[in-house]
Design a protein around this motif. Structure first.
Motif, PDB file in Angstrom:
ATOM      1  N   UNK A 288      10.285 -16.629  -6.308  1.00 51.28           N
ATOM      2  CA  UNK A 288       8.921 -16.991  -6.680  1.00 51.28           C
ATOM      3  C   UNK A 288       8.542 -16.378  -8.022  1.00 51.28           C
ATOM      4  N   UNK A 289       7.458 -16.892  -8.587  1.00 52.60           N
ATOM      5  CA  UNK A 289       6.877 -16.371  -9.826  1.00 52.60           C
ATOM      6  C   UNK A 289       5.664 -15.520  -9.456  1.00 52.60           C
ATOM      7  N   UNK A 290       5.437 -14.465 -10.231  1.00 53.99           N
ATOM      8  CA  UNK A 290       4.268 -13.625  -9.962  1.00 53.99           C
ATOM      9  C   UNK A 290       3.732 -13.014 -11.251  1.00 53.99           C
ATOM     10  N   UNK A 291       2.475 -12.576 -11.166  1.00 57.45           N
ATOM     11  CA  UNK A 291       1.814 -11.843 -12.237  1.00 57.45           C
ATOM     12  C   UNK A 291       1.610 -10.405 -11.768  1.00 57.45           C
ATOM     13  N   UNK A 292       1.761  -9.474 -12.691  1.00 58.00           N
ATOM     14  CA  UNK A 292       1.489  -8.071 -12.380  1.00 58.00           C
ATOM     15  C   UNK A 292       0.965  -7.373 -13.622  1.00 58.00           C
ATOM     16  N   UNK A 293       0.345  -6.256 -13.411  1.00 60.22           N
ATOM     17  CA  UNK A 293      -0.141  -5.441 -14.522  1.00 60.22           C
ATOM     18  C   UNK A 293       0.372  -4.033 -14.321  1.00 60.22           C
TER      19      UNK A 293
ATOM     20  N   UNK B 204       4.581 -11.649 -16.372  1.00 56.90           N
ATOM     21  CA  UNK B 204       4.909 -12.845 -15.595  1.00 56.90           C
ATOM     22  C   UNK B 204       6.398 -12.774 -15.338  1.00 56.90           C
ATOM     23  N   UNK B 205       6.793 -12.782 -14.058  1.00 56.62           N
ATOM     24  CA  UNK B 205       8.194 -12.574 -13.735  1.00 56.62           C
ATOM     25  C   UNK B 205       8.576 -13.323 -12.469  1.00 56.62           C
ATOM     26  N   UNK B 206       9.832 -13.183 -12.073  1.00 57.37           N
ATOM     27  CA  UNK B 206      10.326 -13.774 -10.831  1.00 57.37           C
ATOM     28  C   UNK B 206      10.949 -12.687  -9.973  1.00 57.37           C
ATOM     29  N   UNK B 207      10.995 -12.953  -8.684  1.00 59.96           N
ATOM     30  CA  UNK B 207      11.628 -12.044  -7.733  1.00 59.96           C
ATOM     31  C   UNK B 207      11.932 -12.838  -6.467  1.00 59.96           C
ATOM     32  N   UNK B 208      12.503 -12.144  -5.499  1.00 57.22           N
ATOM     33  CA  UNK B 208      12.731 -12.742  -4.190  1.00 57.22           C
ATOM     34  C   UNK B 208      11.795 -12.066  -3.209  1.00 57.22           C
ATOM     35  N   UNK B 209      11.051 -12.860  -2.468  1.00 58.73           N
ATOM     36  CA  UNK B 209      10.033 -12.331  -1.561  1.00 58.73           C
ATOM     37  C   UNK B 209      10.647 -11.580  -0.373  1.00 58.73           C
ATOM     38  N   UNK B 210      11.916 -11.834  -0.079  1.00 55.53           N
ATOM     39  CA  UNK B 210      12.549 -11.263   1.111  1.00 55.53           C
ATOM     40  C   UNK B 210      13.517 -10.119   0.831  1.00 55.53           C
ATOM     41  N   UNK B 211      14.030 -10.020  -0.392  1.00 56.76           N
ATOM     42  CA  UNK B 211      15.049  -9.000  -0.650  1.00 56.76           C
ATOM     43  C   UNK B 211      14.959  -8.486  -2.081  1.00 56.76           C
ATOM     44  N   UNK B 212      15.646  -7.390  -2.335  1.00 61.81           N
ATOM     45  CA  UNK B 212      15.638  -6.804  -3.670  1.00 61.81           C
ATOM     46  C   UNK B 212      14.320  -6.109  -3.956  1.00 61.81           C
TER      47      UNK B 212
ATOM     48  N   UNK C 263       0.832  -1.205   0.000  1.00 61.05           N
ATOM     49  CA  UNK C 263       0.000   0.000   0.000  1.00 61.05           C
ATOM     50  C   UNK C 263       0.866   1.254   0.000  1.00 61.05           C
ATOM     51  N   UNK C 264       2.062   1.199   0.605  1.00 59.50           N
ATOM     52  CA  UNK C 264       2.930   2.378   0.615  1.00 59.50           C
ATOM     53  C   UNK C 264       3.460   2.707  -0.780  1.00 59.50           C
ATOM     54  N   UNK C 265       3.630   1.693  -1.616  1.00 56.72           N
ATOM     55  CA  UNK C 265       4.117   1.888  -2.984  1.00 56.72           C
ATOM     56  C   UNK C 265       2.973   1.936  -3.995  1.00 56.72           C
TER      57      UNK C 265
ATOM     58  N   UNK D 223      10.401  -6.251  -6.079  1.00 59.70           N
ATOM     59  CA  UNK D 223       9.326  -7.006  -6.706  1.00 59.70           C
ATOM     60  C   UNK D 223       8.612  -6.028  -7.631  1.00 59.70           C
ATOM     61  N   UNK D 224       8.722  -6.268  -8.921  1.00 59.00           N
ATOM     62  CA  UNK D 224       8.116  -5.381  -9.913  1.00 59.00           C
ATOM     63  C   UNK D 224       8.548  -3.926  -9.697  1.00 59.00           C
ATOM     64  N   UNK D 225       9.833  -3.733  -9.450  1.00 59.99           N
ATOM     65  CA  UNK D 225      10.473  -2.415  -9.270  1.00 59.99           C
ATOM     66  C   UNK D 225      10.141  -1.714  -7.951  1.00 59.99           C
ATOM     67  N   UNK D 226       9.554  -2.424  -7.008  1.00 62.45           N
ATOM     68  CA  UNK D 226       9.256  -1.848  -5.691  1.00 62.45           C
ATOM     69  C   UNK D 226       9.979  -2.679  -4.629  1.00 62.45           C
ATOM     70  N   UNK D 227      10.409  -2.060  -3.522  1.00 66.44           N
ATOM     71  CA  UNK D 227      11.151  -2.803  -2.502  1.00 66.44           C
ATOM     72  C   UNK D 227      10.363  -4.000  -1.954  1.00 66.44           C
TER      73      UNK D 227
END
Length: 95
Positions: free
Chosen positions: A54-59, A68-76, A35-37, A78-82
Protein backbone atom coordinates in the motif's frame (compact mmCIF):
# COMPACT_ATOMS: atom_id res chain seq x y z
CA UNK A 1 -5.04 17.27 10.42
CA UNK A 2 -6.64 15.13 7.73
CA UNK A 3 -9.41 14.06 10.07
CA UNK A 4 -10.12 17.75 10.98
CA UNK A 5 -10.15 17.02 14.69
CA UNK A 6 -10.82 19.86 17.09
CA UNK A 7 -7.82 18.94 19.23
CA UNK A 8 -4.41 17.36 18.70
CA UNK A 9 -4.34 13.70 19.67
CA UNK A 10 -1.47 11.33 20.40
CA UNK A 11 -1.04 7.78 19.21
CA UNK A 12 -2.46 6.72 22.58
CA UNK A 13 -5.62 8.86 22.31
CA UNK A 14 -6.20 8.58 18.54
CA UNK A 15 -8.21 5.32 18.87
CA UNK A 16 -10.89 7.36 20.67
CA UNK A 17 -11.64 9.21 17.40
CA UNK A 18 -11.99 6.09 15.29
CA UNK A 19 -13.05 2.48 15.08
CA UNK A 20 -10.58 -0.34 14.70
CA UNK A 21 -11.04 -2.14 11.38
CA UNK A 22 -9.37 -5.04 9.61
CA UNK A 23 -6.22 -4.09 7.73
CA UNK A 24 -7.75 -5.83 4.70
CA UNK A 25 -10.57 -3.23 4.73
CA UNK A 26 -8.37 -0.13 4.67
CA UNK A 27 -9.54 2.76 2.47
CA UNK A 28 -7.84 6.08 1.65
CA UNK A 29 -8.05 8.39 4.67
CA UNK A 30 -7.87 5.58 7.22
CA UNK A 31 -4.97 5.50 9.66
CA UNK A 32 -2.51 2.87 10.75
CA UNK A 33 -1.68 3.62 14.38
CA UNK A 34 1.09 2.13 16.49
CA UNK A 35 0.67 3.40 20.02
CA UNK A 36 3.47 1.09 21.24
CA UNK A 37 5.89 2.67 18.74
CA UNK A 38 4.40 6.17 19.03
CA UNK A 39 3.78 6.51 15.30
CA UNK A 40 0.84 6.85 12.92
CA UNK A 41 0.60 6.90 9.12
CA UNK A 42 -2.24 7.84 6.80
CA UNK A 43 -3.34 5.14 4.37
CA UNK A 44 -3.32 6.55 0.81
CA UNK A 45 -4.44 3.50 -1.17
CA UNK A 46 -3.59 0.00 -2.26
CA UNK A 47 -0.67 -0.70 -4.58
CA UNK A 48 -1.53 -4.43 -4.62
CA UNK A 49 -4.24 -5.35 -2.11
CA UNK A 50 -3.81 -9.12 -2.57
CA UNK A 51 -0.12 -8.83 -1.71
CA UNK A 52 -0.77 -6.33 1.13
CA UNK A 53 1.31 -3.53 -0.41
CA UNK A 54 0.00 0.00 0.00
CA UNK A 55 0.86 3.70 -0.27
CA UNK A 56 0.93 5.92 2.80
CA UNK A 57 1.72 9.42 4.03
CA UNK A 58 3.77 10.10 7.14
CA UNK A 59 5.48 13.00 8.83
CA UNK A 60 8.79 12.37 10.50
CA UNK A 61 9.42 15.96 11.51
CA UNK A 62 7.24 19.09 11.51
CA UNK A 63 10.07 20.94 9.73
CA UNK A 64 10.06 18.62 6.70
CA UNK A 65 7.55 17.87 3.98
CA UNK A 66 5.15 14.95 4.19
CA UNK A 67 6.64 11.60 3.15
CA UNK A 68 4.87 9.42 0.57
CA UNK A 69 5.99 5.80 0.53
CA UNK A 70 4.99 2.16 0.19
CA UNK A 71 5.06 -0.75 2.60
CA UNK A 72 3.37 -4.05 3.31
CA UNK A 73 0.52 -3.89 5.81
CA UNK A 74 1.18 -7.44 7.06
CA UNK A 75 4.97 -7.81 7.22
CA UNK A 76 8.25 -5.94 7.39
CA UNK A 77 8.22 -2.34 8.52
CA UNK A 78 5.99 0.66 7.97
CA UNK A 79 7.96 3.90 8.20
CA UNK A 80 10.74 2.04 10.11
CA UNK A 81 8.35 0.50 12.67
CA UNK A 82 7.19 -3.15 12.73
CA UNK A 83 4.05 -3.65 10.61
CA UNK A 84 2.73 -6.00 13.29
CA UNK A 85 2.58 -3.12 15.81
CA UNK A 86 0.01 -1.14 13.77
CA UNK A 87 -3.78 -1.30 14.02
CA UNK A 88 -6.08 0.07 11.34
CA UNK A 89 -8.47 2.87 12.34
CA UNK A 90 -11.34 4.53 10.50
CA UNK A 91 -12.45 7.99 11.59
CA UNK A 92 -15.90 7.83 13.21
CA UNK A 93 -17.25 11.08 11.75
CA UNK A 94 -16.66 10.59 8.01
CA UNK A 95 -19.11 12.72 6.06
Amino acid sequence: MTWHLTTSLTTSTLPGAGTQISKANLRPGDALNSSSEGHVVLFAGWKDQDAGSFYYYSEGSPSSDMNYSTANVYSGTIDSHPASSYVALRYDKIA
